[in-house]
Design a protein around this motif. Structure first.
Motif: not given
Length: 169
Positions: A1-2, A93-94, A110-111, A160-162
């Protein structure tokens, strides 16, 4: 899951005032709908109660609250962050959609962040998005600046992405 967050913030990370969002920007609302439709959305009780027509259509709505016997028509109600994550563990995705306490609780997990950065500092803000900039993010998209015709507010979108996991200490 993202796990993703979607939020509109002002220049000081403000997100709310008097149990409402700071601004209504038509294009931002359309973007929110386009990104979240077909996905699960997680929110706190106050955010759910601020929705003008209740549960958002074409999305699985999950409300997190400590209130016993709380009912949220059209939504599933859970008592904890862990219970919410377990409930949607099979989802692709959530989106976490607010409010301040819920953002703070989910941020370490969070991703992705989908930000609408409003180029204005609102007065009287009483809810803020948590500090995130020092937590290891890479900007994957930046669009704008745009100007909302109705409000005159200037804003941009930043995705943004982690780049690394954040450990709460």
């Amino acid at each position: 899951m993202t796990l993703a967050m979607i939020v509109a913030i002002d220049e000081k990370n403000g997100i709310g005032k008097d149990n409402d969002q700071l601004a209504y920007i038509s294009a931002d609302l359309k973007r929110f709908k386009g990104l979240t439709t077909g996905h699960t959305i997680l929110m706190g009780r106050k955010t759910f109660e601020a929705l003008p027509k209740g549960a958002l259509p074409k999305r699985r709505n999950i409300v997190i609250t400590r209130q016993a016997n709380y009912e949220a028509p059209g939504a599933e109600v859970v008592k904890s962050i862990g219970e919410a994550l377990a409930l949607c563990s099979d989802d692709q995705k959530v989106f976490v959609i607010g409010g301040g306490e819920v953002y703070k609780a989910f941020l370490p997990e969070t991703d992705e962040l989908y930000l609408t950065e409003i180029h204005h500092a609102f007065k009287g803000v009483d809810v803020f998005f948590p500090e995130y900039k020092s937590m290891g993010w890479e900007e994957t998209l930046r669009e704008g600046p745009f100007t909302d015709e109705k409000t005159g507010l200037t804003y941009n979108y930043s995705n943004l992405k982690r780049t690394g996991k954040f450990d709460c200490v």
